[in-house]
Design an enzyme around this catalytic site. Structure first.
Site, PDB file in Angstrom:
ATOM      1  N   GLN A   1      20.554 -17.751 -22.698  1.00 23.36           N
ATOM      2  CA  GLN A   1      19.591 -18.518 -21.913  1.00 23.36           C
ATOM      3  C   GLN A   1      18.159 -18.151 -22.293  1.00 23.36           C
ATOM      4  O   GLN A   1      17.765 -16.988 -22.193  1.00 23.36           O
ATOM      5  CB  GLN A   1      19.824 -18.225 -20.420  1.00 23.36           C
ATOM      6  CG  GLN A   1      18.718 -18.652 -19.474  1.00 23.36           C
ATOM      7  CD  GLN A   1      18.507 -20.147 -19.424  1.00 23.36           C
ATOM      8  OE1 GLN A   1      17.695 -20.688 -20.166  1.00 23.36           O
ATOM      9  NE2 GLN A   1      19.244 -20.832 -18.565  1.00 23.36           N
TER      10      GLN A   1
ATOM     11  N   ARG B   1      15.365 -19.197 -20.794  1.00 24.86           N
ATOM     12  CA  ARG B   1      14.503 -19.012 -19.627  1.00 24.86           C
ATOM     13  C   ARG B   1      14.689 -17.607 -19.096  1.00 24.86           C
ATOM     14  O   ARG B   1      15.812 -17.147 -18.888  1.00 24.86           O
ATOM     15  CB  ARG B   1      14.843 -20.031 -18.549  1.00 24.86           C
ATOM     16  CG  ARG B   1      14.020 -19.848 -17.270  1.00 24.86           C
ATOM     17  CD  ARG B   1      14.448 -20.814 -16.175  1.00 24.86           C
ATOM     18  NE  ARG B   1      14.004 -22.150 -16.455  1.00 24.86           N
ATOM     19  CZ  ARG B   1      12.812 -22.633 -16.160  1.00 24.86           C
ATOM     20  NH1 ARG B   1      11.921 -21.840 -15.600  1.00 24.86           N
ATOM     21  NH2 ARG B   1      12.488 -23.869 -16.437  1.00 24.86           N
TER      22      ARG B   1
ATOM     23  N   GLY C   1      23.337 -32.601  -2.174  1.00 27.20           N
ATOM     24  CA  GLY C   1      24.364 -32.281  -3.148  1.00 27.20           C
ATOM     25  C   GLY C   1      23.761 -32.114  -4.535  1.00 27.20           C
ATOM     26  O   GLY C   1      22.559 -32.298  -4.734  1.00 27.20           O
TER      27      GLY C   1
ATOM     28  N   GLY D   1      21.723 -25.509 -16.965  1.00 26.49           N
ATOM     29  CA  GLY D   1      21.800 -25.743 -15.525  1.00 26.49           C
ATOM     30  C   GLY D   1      21.803 -24.463 -14.706  1.00 26.49           C
ATOM     31  O   GLY D   1      22.332 -24.432 -13.595  1.00 26.49           O
ATOM     32  N   GLU D   2      21.172 -23.396 -15.244  1.00 25.55           N
ATOM     33  CA  GLU D   2      21.215 -22.113 -14.526  1.00 25.55           C
ATOM     34  C   GLU D   2      20.487 -22.170 -13.192  1.00 25.55           C
ATOM     35  O   GLU D   2      20.881 -21.512 -12.230  1.00 25.55           O
ATOM     36  CB  GLU D   2      20.652 -20.985 -15.388  1.00 25.55           C
ATOM     37  CG  GLU D   2      20.822 -19.621 -14.740  1.00 25.55           C
ATOM     38  CD  GLU D   2      20.617 -18.457 -15.694  1.00 25.55           C
ATOM     39  OE1 GLU D   2      20.430 -17.329 -15.197  1.00 25.55           O
ATOM     40  OE2 GLU D   2      20.647 -18.672 -16.917  1.00 25.55           O
ATOM     41  N   ARG D   3      19.411 -22.975 -13.100  1.00 24.33           N
ATOM     42  CA  ARG D   3      18.700 -23.088 -11.812  1.00 24.33           C
ATOM     43  C   ARG D   3      19.623 -23.702 -10.761  1.00 24.33           C
ATOM     44  O   ARG D   3      19.670 -23.240  -9.614  1.00 24.33           O
ATOM     45  CB  ARG D   3      17.432 -23.919 -11.966  1.00 24.33           C
ATOM     46  CG  ARG D   3      16.318 -23.224 -12.747  1.00 24.33           C
ATOM     47  CD  ARG D   3      15.049 -24.061 -12.797  1.00 24.33           C
ATOM     48  NE  ARG D   3      14.404 -24.180 -11.496  1.00 24.33           N
ATOM     49  CZ  ARG D   3      14.370 -25.276 -10.756  1.00 24.33           C
ATOM     50  NH1 ARG D   3      14.970 -26.388 -11.158  1.00 24.33           N
ATOM     51  NH2 ARG D   3      13.749 -25.289  -9.595  1.00 24.33           N
ATOM     52  N   ARG D   4      20.354 -24.764 -11.145  1.00 33.40           N
ATOM     53  CA  ARG D   4      21.296 -25.384 -10.200  1.00 33.40           C
ATOM     54  C   ARG D   4      22.411 -24.410  -9.826  1.00 33.40           C
ATOM     55  O   ARG D   4      22.842 -24.346  -8.662  1.00 33.40           O
ATOM     56  CB  ARG D   4      21.897 -26.647 -10.834  1.00 33.40           C
ATOM     57  CG  ARG D   4      20.996 -27.884 -10.756  1.00 33.40           C
ATOM     58  CD  ARG D   4      21.414 -28.950 -11.746  1.00 33.40           C
ATOM     59  NE  ARG D   4      20.907 -28.650 -13.075  1.00 33.40           N
ATOM     60  CZ  ARG D   4      21.400 -29.168 -14.187  1.00 33.40           C
ATOM     61  NH1 ARG D   4      22.427 -29.991 -14.124  1.00 33.40           N
ATOM     62  NH2 ARG D   4      20.877 -28.867 -15.349  1.00 33.40           N
TER      63      ARG D   4
ATOM     64  N   ASN E   1      17.595 -26.809 -22.869  1.00 31.26           N
ATOM     65  CA  ASN E   1      16.557 -26.240 -22.008  1.00 31.26           C
ATOM     66  C   ASN E   1      15.171 -26.734 -22.404  1.00 31.26           C
ATOM     67  O   ASN E   1      14.338 -27.022 -21.549  1.00 31.26           O
ATOM     68  CB  ASN E   1      16.613 -24.712 -22.041  1.00 31.26           C
ATOM     69  CG  ASN E   1      17.580 -24.146 -21.029  1.00 31.26           C
ATOM     70  OD1 ASN E   1      17.260 -24.009 -19.862  1.00 31.26           O
ATOM     71  ND2 ASN E   1      18.796 -23.867 -21.460  1.00 31.26           N
TER      72      ASN E   1
ATOM     73  N   ARG F   1      15.020 -30.335 -21.027  1.00 32.01           N
ATOM     74  CA  ARG F   1      15.196 -30.650 -19.605  1.00 32.01           C
ATOM     75  C   ARG F   1      14.494 -29.701 -18.645  1.00 32.01           C
ATOM     76  O   ARG F   1      14.241 -30.049 -17.513  1.00 32.01           O
ATOM     77  CB  ARG F   1      16.697 -30.643 -19.268  1.00 32.01           C
ATOM     78  CG  ARG F   1      17.505 -31.641 -20.081  1.00 32.01           C
ATOM     79  CD  ARG F   1      18.967 -31.561 -19.709  1.00 32.01           C
ATOM     80  NE  ARG F   1      19.777 -32.423 -20.553  1.00 32.01           N
ATOM     81  CZ  ARG F   1      21.097 -32.550 -20.447  1.00 32.01           C
ATOM     82  NH1 ARG F   1      21.736 -31.864 -19.534  1.00 32.01           N
ATOM     83  NH2 ARG F   1      21.753 -33.343 -21.255  1.00 32.01           N
TER      84      ARG F   1
END
Length: 303
Positions: free
Chosen positions: A54, A56, A75, A95-98, A130, A133
Site C-alpha cells: 500500500q 498510502r 452502506g 480500498g484500505e480506507r473503506r 491508488n 482513485r
C-alpha cells in the site's frame, strides 16, 4: 431495491462457495473460478489482511470517522478489491480506507472484488489504482511513481498509459523527490503546496531550498511570490559590486561579505554604493506591485 437484494444474495452465495475447502480456487483455470473472479463477493473482514504494498501511509482519523459514519448510514457503495492468497485468506489491493472504516464500526463482512495476482501484479495494481482513485498527497504520488519505475520497471511512457496522466505530469511529480526531506514532509503535512515545491526544486542547493522554505512559512508566500523569489535568487548568483566613480577603488570587505546575504534575503541584486568617508546607500529594486508587497512582507516578518 429488488435488484440490490438479489445482488447481495448472490454475493453471499459466492461467499459460501469460497468457504468450501473441496472447491478452493487458486487460479483462473479452477472449477467455479469464473463465478468468483471479478465478481462482488461478501467476505469476512477477518479473512482480509492489509496490503504491504500500500503506497498510502497517512490515514486521517477524522476522515476515517466521517467515512465510517457514511458507511453506517448508506452502506459500502464501491466494493474493495482483494487478491486471493490461500484458502479463505485474502489481501487488500485497493480500498484500505473503506476496509479500515468498516472495521471501525464493527462490520463483520465487506463486499469485495476478488482477483488472483502475484506479488508484482498486486504491487502494480495497488499503486496504479491508488494513484487513480485515492486522494494521495503529492509526495505519496511521487513515491508511487518511483516504485513503479524501481520495482515494476515501468518507463514514464508506460506509466502514462497505465494511470492516464501525461508524461510531463509524471515527470513533475518525480522531480519533487529531489527536494530536501524536510520540505517533502512539509508538503505531506500541508504546510506548502505542490506549486511551492515545483518552484523550490529549481534550486539545486538544499541549504538554499530550506532557506526559501522557511521564508514561505514565515511570510505566508503564495506560489507566485515563491516563483518570483526563486527566479530572482537564480538571477543573483553572480552578484558583484562594480566600482563606481563615487565609490572607493576597492569595495570594503564587510560589504563584499554581506551583499550576497542581502541579495538572497530580498531575492534581488542589491545595489550598494560607498563614498570615500565610509558612508553608503543600499538600493532594493522591485519589478511589480506584487514584488513590492513580497519585499514588504519580508521586512514586516523581520520585525
Amino acid at each position: 431495491m429488488a435488484k440490490a437484494t438479489k445482488k447481495q444474495a448472490l454475493g453471499r452465495g459466492l461467499s459460501a462457495l469460497l468457504q468450501d475447502p473441496d472447491n478452493d480456487i487458486q487460479s483462473v483455470q479452477d472449477k467455479n473460478a469464473d463465478k468468483v473472479i471479478g465478481n462482488i463477493v461478501e467476505l469476512e473482514i477477518d479473512s482480509i489482511e492489509v496490503n504491504p504494498f500500500q503506497p498510502r501511509t497517512n490515514f486521517s482519523e477524522e476522515s476515517l470517522r466521517e467515512l465510517a459514519s457514511s458507511i453506517k448510514e448508506l452502506g459500502i457503495i464501491q466494493p474493495i478489491t482483494v487478491r486471493k492468497l490461500e484458502f479463505n485468506t485474502y489481501q487488500l489491493v485497493s480500498g484500505e480506507r473503506r476496509y479500515r472504516a468498516s472495521k471501525l464500526i464493527g462490520l463483520k463482512t465487506i463486499p469485495a472484488y476478488i482477483r488472483i495476482a502475484n506479488d508484482q501484479e498486486s504491487l502494480e495494481m495497488a499503486l496504479v489504482e491508488n494513484i487513480q482513485r485515492q486522494d494521495l498527497d503529492p509526495i505519496e504520488i511521487a513515491l508511487s511513481y518511483q516504485r513503479l519505475i524501481d520495482e515494476i520497471q515501468l518507463t514514464q511512457e508506460q506509466m502514462s498509459e497505465r494511470v492516464g496522466k501525461k508524461r510531463s505530469t509524471i515527470a513533475n511529480y518525480l522531480r519533487l523527490l529531489k527536494l530536501d526531506p524536510i520540505i517533502q514532509t512539509g508538503m505531506r503535512d500541508g504546510f506548502i503546496s505542490m506549486g511551492h515545491g515545483r518552484a523550490i526544486i529549481n534550486i539545486e542547493d538544499t541549504t538554499i531550498q530550506l532557506d526559501i522554505y522557511k521564508k514561505i512559512l514565515a511570510n505566508k508566500l503564495s506560489v507566485r511570490e515563491t516563483e518570483s523569489l526563486v527566479r530572482n535568487y537564480n538571477d543573483t548568483q553572480e552578484v558583484e559590486v562594480s566600482p563606481k566613480k563615487e565609490t572607493v577603488d576597492e569595495t570594503p570587505k564587510f560589504i563584499k561579505k554581506g551583499i550576497t546575504t542581502f541579495s538572497e534575503y530580498f531575492g534581488h541584486k542589491i545595489d550598494v554604493k560607498v563614498s570615500k568617508n565610509g558612508k553608503g546607500k543600499i538600493t532594493i529594486p522591485f519589478h511589480s506591485e506584487e514584488d513590492f508587497n513580497r519585499i514588504k512582507k519580508l521586512v514586516e516578518g523581520a520585525k
